[in-house]
Design an enzyme around this catalytic site. Sequence first.
Site, short mmCIF file in Angstrom:
data_model
loop_
_atom_site.label_atom_id
_atom_site.label_comp_id
_atom_site.label_asym_id
_atom_site.label_seq_id
_atom_site.Cartn_x
_atom_site.Cartn_y
_atom_site.Cartn_z
N ARG A 62 -1.99 -6.33 -8.31
CA ARG A 62 -1.06 -7.13 -7.76
C ARG A 62 -1.06 -8.38 -9.11
NH1 ARG A 62 -3.31 -7.55 -2.01
NH2 ARG A 62 -5.18 -7.39 -3.15
N SER B 156 -2.63 -8.13 2.85
CA SER B 156 -2.90 -7.99 3.98
C SER B 156 -3.30 -9.45 4.54
CB SER B 156 -4.01 -7.06 4.34
OG SER B 156 -3.59 -5.58 4.03
N HIS C 234 0.95 -1.20 0.11
CA HIS C 234 -0.03 0.03 -0.03
C HIS C 234 0.89 1.16 -0.11
CE1 HIS C 234 -3.02 -2.77 2.28
NE2 HIS C 234 -3.71 -2.46 1.04
N LYS D 23 -16.21 -7.87 5.97
CA LYS D 23 -15.07 -8.49 5.87
C LYS D 23 -14.24 -8.78 7.06
CE LYS D 23 -12.61 -7.51 1.66
NZ LYS D 23 -11.16 -6.91 0.98
#
Length: 167
Positions: free
Chosen positions: A97, A135, A19, A43
């Site tokens: 990514r 993460s 990030h 989430k």
Amino acid sequence: MSKRVGLYPGTFDPLTLGHVDIVERAVKLVDELVIGVAINRDKGPLFTLEERVEIVETEMKRISGESGVVINVMPFEGLLMSFAEKIGAQMIVRGLRAVADFEYEYQMVAMNQALNDDIETVFLMADPRYQAIASRLVKEIARLGGDINNFLPVEVAEKLRKKYADG
Ligand code: ADP
């Protein structure tokens, strides 16, 4: 010309070096960057909203100081496009990514363009050293007692270790 405002949205649970790398690139493109921290109750984030915002704010101070770009950290809930309109963003920044990200982002852009075609989504790629960091995986490694120092800013790594040590 009017001020260029970019919005970088995410869950940031927690903020990783991936990030941070994206933010360092994004500030080259805008006059002001808003980091939108998604409340994302669904989430089930490990860090509370307040913790996630505080972590991002702390890390952003350095980048803001070095780049001279104003960085505001704001929690948000609901439709991303509504939030982008509210803060006057012309640009949404996303990090890419892998192929898996592309599939999802491709659909999101198509849908978001239908909602507001004046706001452009810009994709940035992190330095190869940070591209694989997610993460979710960093949390998994921390939970299993692995070394997370290469993935997170120093203070964030400490906070994450503490989460699992306390839990
Ligand atoms: P989300 O809940 O949308 O997945 P994240 O907090 O995981 O949010 O990530 C926010 C944004 O940062 C997303 O665009 C994601 O693709 C990007 N990102 C996360 N990690 C990396 C990385 N290592 N390299 C490039 N982009 C990344």
